[in-house]
Design a protein around this motif. Structure first.
Motif, PDB file in Angstrom:
ATOM      1  N   TRP A   8       0.835  -1.198   0.000  1.00  0.00           N
ATOM      2  CA  TRP A   8       0.000   0.000   0.000  1.00  0.00           C
ATOM      3  C   TRP A   8       0.874   1.254   0.000  1.00  0.00           C
ATOM      4  O   TRP A   8       2.101   1.183   0.045  1.00  0.00           O
TER       5      TRP A   8
ATOM      6  N   TYR B 113      -4.005   0.796  -3.509  1.00  0.00           N
ATOM      7  CA  TYR B 113      -4.584   1.651  -2.479  1.00  0.00           C
ATOM      8  C   TYR B 113      -3.764   2.925  -2.329  1.00  0.00           C
ATOM      9  O   TYR B 113      -2.631   2.862  -1.825  1.00  0.00           O
TER      10      TYR B 113
ATOM     11  N   ASP C 270      -7.455   2.172   5.912  1.00  0.00           N
ATOM     12  CA  ASP C 270      -8.385   2.366   4.787  1.00  0.00           C
ATOM     13  C   ASP C 270      -9.249   3.612   4.911  1.00  0.00           C
ATOM     14  O   ASP C 270     -10.276   3.721   4.250  1.00  0.00           O
TER      15      ASP C 270
END
Length: 359
Positions: free
Chosen positions: A76, A194, A258
């Protein structure tokens, strides 16, 4: 039992997408921010998602030691989430046990929203089986064929994410599910990055999936940053995504994990409203006149009209008539029923020619 019917894959007034607010493990950070227990933060997020219009909430069920090696590197954006090891990150968010998921499933039912959680190991599948109507398989497990088969054996619909996958890998996963006697599959387009840059969303891939797998509904799992008008999700719906999934938070400014690419309740509410608007303007697919068009159909169309006075007994020629509004008389499309016929009465100049005027 399927939580939503997918009998028609084309969008329209009656085709509502199944909207999943993926809470994931974001409730841990919400709990830390608000100084409450993680289970209470999870419930608070369930309530917010239900009130904003989601059909389902989705968590993630795993134990770090069963999911990742202690030497697994991050994939990520480490500028947003600085943890460099997958194991270290997952270990921060894996404290829930079976009883916690049972409590969340019951709480979701009380709030009229479907409870879902993505399992990441075989034990998690067994824990969740009695709690969910649908299984969601992560993009990261699309080549984990033994795991996919185990889930398929539960005989529940499978939402299969396809991020970072080749068509051959998708084919193999779909075939594995089918070989277990399970044909209830929804294929989810996804970009496994992401956050996903807007130019990398490639929503056109939805069309490829629909053509390649015409027997299965198509969905979209989104990792882009929420845009101000929720146009990414709305476009996915317009292109035929019947399941829409996006990470969900109560605070997009929270660091890590997230939150930074998640939608909040206002984003979710806006998306639901935009879908409703799109459904209204798309309407029905069969081309036919609407009731609201009937006045225009009658009065804005043209009729055959006498260009000059036509005396009784006169044989009517093309030069004697023209075409004007309203459309209450003989349509120009039926001009052959008038030309060459005899006037049964004197027709005044600019008078609409009626069928009973000629013979």
């Amino acid at each position: 039992m399927m939580p939503v019917e997918f009998e028609t894959y084309a969008i329209g007034r009656d085709a509502k997408p199944f909207v999943i607010a993926e809470i994931g493990v974001n409730y841990y950070d919400i709990a830390g921010k608000e100084q409450i227990e993680p289970i209470d933060a999870a419930k608070k997020m369930i309530t917010a998602a239900a009130q904003a219009g989601a059909d389902a909430v989705k968590f993630q069920t795993y134990k770090a030691e069963k999911l990742a090696s202690k030497y697994s590197p991050a994939y990520w954006d480490t500028a947003q989430e600085p943890t460099s090891s997958q194991y270290e990150l997952f270990k921060k968010f894996d404290s829930f046990e079976k009883e916690d998921y049972q409590e969340l499933a019951h709480f979701s039912q009380e709030n009229n929203i479907v409870f879902l959680s993505t399992p990441f190991d075989f034990e998690a599948v067994d824990v969740l089986d009695e709690l969910m109507p649908v299984f969601k398989i992560s993009s990261s497990d699309i080549t984990n064929i033994p795991f996919i088969r185990y889930i398929a054996q539960k005989k529940k619909p499978v939402f299969l994410s396809t991020g970072a996958s080749t068509i051959d890998e998708i084919d193999e996963a779909v075939e594995a599910i089918r070989e277990e006697g399970n044909e209830e599959i929804v294929l989810m387009h996804c970009i496994l990055n992401y956050p996903t840059a807007y130019r990398d969303a490639n929503l056109g891939m939805l069309s490829h999936l629909r053509k390649r797998y015409p027997d299965y509904p198509i969905g979209y799992s989104d990792h882009t940053l929420p845009d101000s008008t929720m146009s990414v999700l709305t476009t996915a719906f317009i292109l035929g995504a019947m399941v829409i999934e996006k990470h969900f938070t109560l605070d997009k400014s929270l660091p890590g994990n997230d939150h930074y690419h998640a939608m909040d309740p206002d984003d979710l509410r806006m998306f639901v409203q935009r879908v409703s608007f799109v459904q209204d303007i798309i309407g029905i697919s069969e081309k036919r006149p609407l009731e609201s068009e009937m006045p225009a159909r009658m009065f804005a169309r043209r009729s055959i009209v006498a260009k000059r006075e036509i005396l009784k007994g006169t044989i009517i020629t093309e030069g004697m008539v023209t075409f004007k509004r309203p459309g209450t008389g003989i349509s120009p499309r039926s001009i052959k029923t008038v030309i060459g016929k005899r006037a049964k009465k004197t027709i005044s100049e600019d008078e609409i020619v009626e069928a009973e005027f000629v013979a």
